[in-house]
Design an enzyme around this catalytic site. Sequence first.
Site, PDB file in Angstrom:
ATOM      1  N   VAL A 138       5.615   1.718   7.376  1.00  0.00           N
ATOM      2  CA  VAL A 138       5.874   3.111   7.759  1.00  0.00           C
ATOM      3  C   VAL A 138       4.546   3.846   7.844  1.00  0.00           C
ATOM      4  O   VAL A 138       3.748   3.799   6.891  1.00  0.00           O
ATOM      5  CB  VAL A 138       6.778   3.800   6.718  1.00  0.00           C
ATOM      6  CG1 VAL A 138       7.107   5.224   7.143  1.00  0.00           C
ATOM      7  CG2 VAL A 138       8.054   2.997   6.486  1.00  0.00           C
ATOM      8  N   PRO A 165       0.837  -1.205   0.000  1.00  0.00           N
ATOM      9  CA  PRO A 165       0.000   0.000   0.000  1.00  0.00           C
ATOM     10  C   PRO A 165       0.871   1.254   0.000  1.00  0.00           C
ATOM     11  O   PRO A 165       1.541   1.559   0.979  1.00  0.00           O
ATOM     12  CB  PRO A 165      -0.810  -0.124   1.299  1.00  0.00           C
ATOM     13  CG  PRO A 165       0.023  -1.003   2.181  1.00  0.00           C
ATOM     14  CD  PRO A 165       0.773  -1.935   1.281  1.00  0.00           C
ATOM     15  N   ASP A 223       5.945   2.235   1.922  1.00  0.00           N
ATOM     16  CA  ASP A 223       5.040   1.114   2.170  1.00  0.00           C
ATOM     17  C   ASP A 223       4.325   1.378   3.492  1.00  0.00           C
ATOM     18  O   ASP A 223       4.946   1.353   4.561  1.00  0.00           O
ATOM     19  CB  ASP A 223       5.844  -0.189   2.225  1.00  0.00           C
ATOM     20  CG  ASP A 223       4.963  -1.430   2.345  1.00  0.00           C
ATOM     21  OD1 ASP A 223       3.800  -1.307   2.776  1.00  0.00           O
ATOM     22  OD2 ASP A 223       5.452  -2.536   2.023  1.00  0.00           O
ATOM     23  N   HIS A 224       3.005   1.609   3.418  1.00  0.00           N
ATOM     24  CA  HIS A 224       2.264   1.989   4.618  1.00  0.00           C
ATOM     25  C   HIS A 224       2.101   0.837   5.603  1.00  0.00           C
ATOM     26  O   HIS A 224       1.651   1.044   6.739  1.00  0.00           O
ATOM     27  CB  HIS A 224       0.894   2.534   4.227  1.00  0.00           C
ATOM     28  CG  HIS A 224       0.496   3.740   5.024  1.00  0.00           C
ATOM     29  ND1 HIS A 224       0.698   3.838   6.385  1.00  0.00           N
ATOM     30  CD2 HIS A 224      -0.080   4.914   4.654  1.00  0.00           C
ATOM     31  CE1 HIS A 224       0.244   4.997   6.821  1.00  0.00           C
ATOM     32  NE2 HIS A 224      -0.222   5.682   5.787  1.00  0.00           N
ATOM     33  N   ARG A 225       2.468  -0.385   5.210  1.00  0.00           N
ATOM     34  CA  ARG A 225       2.482  -1.485   6.173  1.00  0.00           C
ATOM     35  C   ARG A 225       3.643  -1.336   7.138  1.00  0.00           C
ATOM     36  O   ARG A 225       3.570  -1.744   8.302  1.00  0.00           O
ATOM     37  CB  ARG A 225       2.596  -2.825   5.448  1.00  0.00           C
ATOM     38  CG  ARG A 225       1.440  -3.179   4.528  1.00  0.00           C
ATOM     39  CD  ARG A 225       1.746  -4.443   3.747  1.00  0.00           C
ATOM     40  NE  ARG A 225       2.949  -4.308   2.926  1.00  0.00           N
ATOM     41  CZ  ARG A 225       3.459  -5.278   2.181  1.00  0.00           C
ATOM     42  NH1 ARG A 225       2.876  -6.472   2.169  1.00  0.00           N
ATOM     43  NH2 ARG A 225       4.548  -5.073   1.458  1.00  0.00           N
TER      44      ARG A 225
END
Length: 461
Positions: A435, A255, A431-433
């Site tokens: 960060v 994401p 990567d929003h997983r």
Amino acid sequence: MIREFRLPDLGEGLTESEILSWRVAEGQLVTLNQVIAEVETAKAVVELPSPFEGVVARLHEAEGTVVEVGKPIISFDVIDTDVPVPAEPEPQRRQPTLVGYGAEPDRAGRPARRARRGLAAPAEPTPPAPARAPSPAAAPAPAAAPAPAAVITDAPVRERPRSTPPVRKLARDLGIDLALLTGTGPQGRILRADVEAARLADRGRSGESVTAETAVPPVVADAPHLGQGREERIPIAGIRKHTAAAMVSSAFTAPHATVFLTVDVTASMQLLEKLRSRKEYDGVRLTPLVLAAKAVCLALRRHPELNARWDEPAREIVRYRYVNLGIAAATPRGLMVPNIKDAQDLGLRELALAISDLARTAREGRTPPAALSGGTVSISNVGVFGVDAGTPILNPGEAAILALGAVRSQPWEYEGGIALRQVTTLSLSFDHRLVDGAEGAAFLRDIGDVLAEPAMVLAMD
């Protein structure tokens, strides 16, 4: 004794490669480790060394053919049967990687080039024709019919001009004889630009006007594919195929989130000017990209969560204690992201030299597969194309990528007034997983602080 050589796995578990050119011909004597072919994987162009010493008995695949790993590509009539024979590949297993074997050079230090097939001297000697220089204006002579079988001979043979299948097709479409061209690519390879230049020269000699519309000749494709020639169909292969698959995988697996920061980098540009005048930086190419690369390495010390990857099978987050810094490079073969190993240990001068070498190697098509794997974080210098900002897609397996925009002079608030300053925009995708927004923004802010005031590195822990 006839021995088959199967296409080996050239690294990273790649399943296929395209045979760009054969450097040997059937009937030719080949020595151990002599380069026999040039193949293109999804990541790089690789020279294949011969695992045998003997005579080439058969070339199983033609140039331009995409071959699966493990399929036979060449057979040898081996002279020394004591030479170790590579084991046949077992199902679901890979053959040993052959990258790293040295090519046997000629007296000038260049890899040996193959003779053109079908042009070897006949077994019965014939009186030589009087030598005459080729005339550029003369039409090329029809090719000689291939001999029933190749014959090893000490007589001189005509070498086939080195080029890739798309370049040879372009030359055929434009009526350009590659034998009359001098290649400007690595090891004398004829590039598309060489063919286009020859076409422009022909137009100039014929009195045809050269305009902006005719400066780059159109590619005429086969009629069955294109009808009236109003479309062009290009096979999806090599770097383009790999890049497309990697970007789709990245975009739909990680994401993405992107944050932007516009920075006054006047102090950084002044620093670069000062460094260029110093003796130890003589001949070193110093650019904003070099400072950005150094800033990224420094900021990762404070934000290790951006130097990581998401390991889905293990359900773990892997954080790296080193920085393999990827630099996106636009090449004639497509986008590549080779990386600088252990960039965190390099000073500014060494980092600048590493970036210059990386870019030169990528443009020349000599990037080894090892340099295209193992990256931990990347930079895309979109500013060199005059672009101010963008939303870069993560390199697969990495948590962050920084896009560096063009540096422009523009009015800016400075010391309570308006002044003309050097300004750039930084774009960070992550990567929003791994960060969250606050961590990504803090990391980008640290990079911006270093570029706005390089002395800030003294205050960074």
